[in-house]
Design a protein around this motif. Structure first.
Motif, PDB file in Angstrom:
ATOM      1  N   ASP A  46     -19.474  34.643 -41.732  1.00 36.09           N
ATOM      2  CA  ASP A  46     -18.858  35.974 -41.737  1.00 36.09           C
ATOM      3  C   ASP A  46     -18.259  36.303 -43.103  1.00 36.09           C
ATOM      4  N   GLY A  47     -18.242  37.621 -43.405  1.00 39.47           N
ATOM      5  CA  GLY A  47     -17.737  38.053 -44.701  1.00 39.47           C
ATOM      6  C   GLY A  47     -17.897  39.552 -44.874  1.00 39.47           C
ATOM      7  N   ARG A  48     -18.238  39.960 -46.095  1.00 40.78           N
ATOM      8  CA  ARG A  48     -18.413  41.386 -46.390  1.00 40.78           C
ATOM      9  C   ARG A  48     -19.829  41.696 -46.867  1.00 40.78           C
TER      10      ARG A  48
ATOM     11  N   GLY B 137     -14.577  34.344 -46.246  1.00 44.92           N
ATOM     12  CA  GLY B 137     -13.306  34.926 -46.671  1.00 44.92           C
ATOM     13  C   GLY B 137     -12.308  33.835 -47.042  1.00 44.92           C
ATOM     14  N   ALA B 138     -12.358  32.716 -46.315  1.00 43.01           N
ATOM     15  CA  ALA B 138     -11.439  31.601 -46.589  1.00 43.01           C
ATOM     16  C   ALA B 138     -11.668  31.066 -48.001  1.00 43.01           C
ATOM     17  N   MET B 139     -12.908  31.160 -48.487  1.00 46.74           N
ATOM     18  CA  MET B 139     -13.200  30.659 -49.837  1.00 46.74           C
ATOM     19  C   MET B 139     -12.561  31.577 -50.890  1.00 46.74           C
TER      20      MET B 139
ATOM     21  N   ARG C  65      -4.227  43.596 -34.358  1.00 47.60           N
ATOM     22  CA  ARG C  65      -4.839  42.268 -34.141  1.00 47.60           C
ATOM     23  C   ARG C  65      -4.363  41.265 -35.191  1.00 47.60           C
ATOM     24  N   ARG C  66      -4.366  41.691 -36.463  1.00 45.47           N
ATOM     25  CA  ARG C  66      -3.967  40.760 -37.525  1.00 45.47           C
ATOM     26  C   ARG C  66      -2.480  40.422 -37.427  1.00 45.47           C
ATOM     27  N   TYR C  67      -1.682  41.440 -37.051  1.00 37.38           N
ATOM     28  CA  TYR C  67      -0.234  41.226 -36.888  1.00 37.38           C
ATOM     29  C   TYR C  67       0.011  40.174 -35.799  1.00 37.38           C
TER      30      TYR C  67
HETATM   31  O1   DC Z   1     -12.282  38.043 -44.031  1.00 35.60           O
HETATM   32  P1   DC Z   1     -10.996  37.808 -44.834  1.00 35.60           P
HETATM   33  O2   DC Z   1      -9.922  38.818 -44.553  1.00 35.60           O
HETATM   34  O3   DC Z   1     -10.511  36.424 -44.736  1.00 35.60           O
HETATM   35  O4   DC Z   1     -11.473  38.046 -46.352  1.00 35.60           O
HETATM   36  C1   DC Z   1     -10.564  37.980 -47.413  1.00 35.60           C
HETATM   37  C2   DC Z   1     -11.005  38.870 -48.548  1.00 35.60           C
HETATM   38  O5   DC Z   1     -12.126  38.287 -49.203  1.00 35.60           O
HETATM   39  C3   DC Z   1     -11.397  40.285 -48.176  1.00 35.60           C
HETATM   40  O6   DC Z   1     -10.410  41.226 -48.535  1.00 35.60           O
HETATM   41  C4   DC Z   1     -12.654  40.561 -48.940  1.00 35.60           C
HETATM   42  C5   DC Z   1     -13.091  39.276 -49.497  1.00 35.60           C
HETATM   43  N1   DC Z   1     -14.390  38.813 -49.053  1.00 35.60           N
HETATM   44  C6   DC Z   1     -15.493  39.255 -49.750  1.00 35.60           C
HETATM   45  O7   DC Z   1     -15.376  40.064 -50.651  1.00 35.60           O
HETATM   46  N2   DC Z   1     -16.713  38.781 -49.431  1.00 35.60           N
HETATM   47  C7   DC Z   1     -16.872  37.907 -48.437  1.00 35.60           C
HETATM   48  N3   DC Z   1     -18.090  37.451 -48.159  1.00 35.60           N
HETATM   49  C8   DC Z   1     -15.757  37.473 -47.695  1.00 35.60           C
HETATM   50  C9   DC Z   1     -14.516  37.964 -48.017  1.00 35.60           C
END
Ligand code: DC
Length: 225
Positions: free
Chosen positions: A123-125, A34-36, A151-153
């Motif tokens: 970690d990611g989506r 996600g950081a990327m 949690r995010r807040y």
């Molecule tokens: O996990 P995060 O909230 O830092 O992720 C930021 C955004 O990046 C999230 O809205 C969706 C996207 N993301 C994605 O599409 N695929 C990933 N592998 C990681 C993040």
């Protein structure tokens, strides 16, 4: 033994907190994908490019280099953007950037390379479904929208990032929708993932559960060898 662990799930489900801690305890490399996407979003905004303009954002690919340091520092073209990428203005635009196929292919390529050499927890989506479909362990980490927003807040406030709970909850809902409805590699649970609903679990409980699942997998792999 080299192990790859994929943790997917919606925004603010606590994936990075858990992944970081599991990586520390097991000596694995943690990769925050996600950081990327966030760093790429930061760069577009820095350049004054509209994040909803796919063509203009994708045109920036050749000029972007993103590095994740083991200490959690995120560099975009060698500028430290670790703090900036967590700001609400970036969070509010990142789902657009993450929906662009060319940007995903560019970043996925780097993510796969990072997982080649060491044991990683990423970690990611789309890690278990697309980036590392052969990951040894796949976790789908979820929690209710309300729990995730709180949690995010709390996390933002502790980092000195100004925001309101309402703003965060709206952002979480919006990102859930965009992340799970995009055409390319949308957020979804891999068929072979273990779903962990963490709404009523402490971080320590989730960490221990994930380590238990990893250890079971290692025992199975040892048996097969
Ligand atoms: O996990 P995060 O909230 O830092 O992720 C930021 C955004 O990046 C999230 O809205 C969706 C996207 N993301 C994605 O599409 N695929 C990933 N592998 C990681 C993040």
């Amino acid at each position: 033994m080299k192990i790859t662990v994929a943790i997917d799930g919606p925004a603010a489900a606590g994936k990075s907190t858990v992944a970081k801690e599991v990586a520390k305890r097991l000596g694995y490399t943690y990769i925050d994908t996600g950081a990327m996407y966030r760093a790429f979003t930061w760069y577009c905004m820095e350049k004054g490019v509209d994040c909803q303009n796919e063509v203009a954002c994708c045109a920036l690919i050749p000029e972007v280099t993103i590095k994740l340091r083991p200490n959690g520092i995120v560099l975009c073209n060698d500028i430290d953007v670790t703090r900036e990428i967590r700001e609400p203005r970036v969070s509010g635009n990142v789902s657009y950037i993450a929906s662009y196929k060319d940007i995903r292919l560019f970043l996925v390529d780097q993510q796969r390379n990072m997982a080649k050499k060491h044991s990683v927890i990423m970690d990611g989506r789309d890690i278990g479904t697309y980036v590392l479909p052969d990951a040894d362990v796949k976790i789908f980490q979820i929690a209710s929208v309300e729990t995730r927003a709180v949690r995010r807040y709390d996390e933002n406030i502790s980092k000195g990032i100004e925001c309101t709970l309402e703003e965060i909850e709206n952002d979480v809902r919006k990102r859930d929708y965009i992340d799970s409805h995009r055409d390319f590699a949308p957020l979804r649970c891999a068929a072979d993932a273990v779903t962990l609903d963490t709404s009523f679990m402490t971080v320590e409980e989730v960490v221990l559960k994930v380590i238990e699942i990893i250890n079971e997998k290692i025992a199975l792999k040892n048996k097969d060898e």
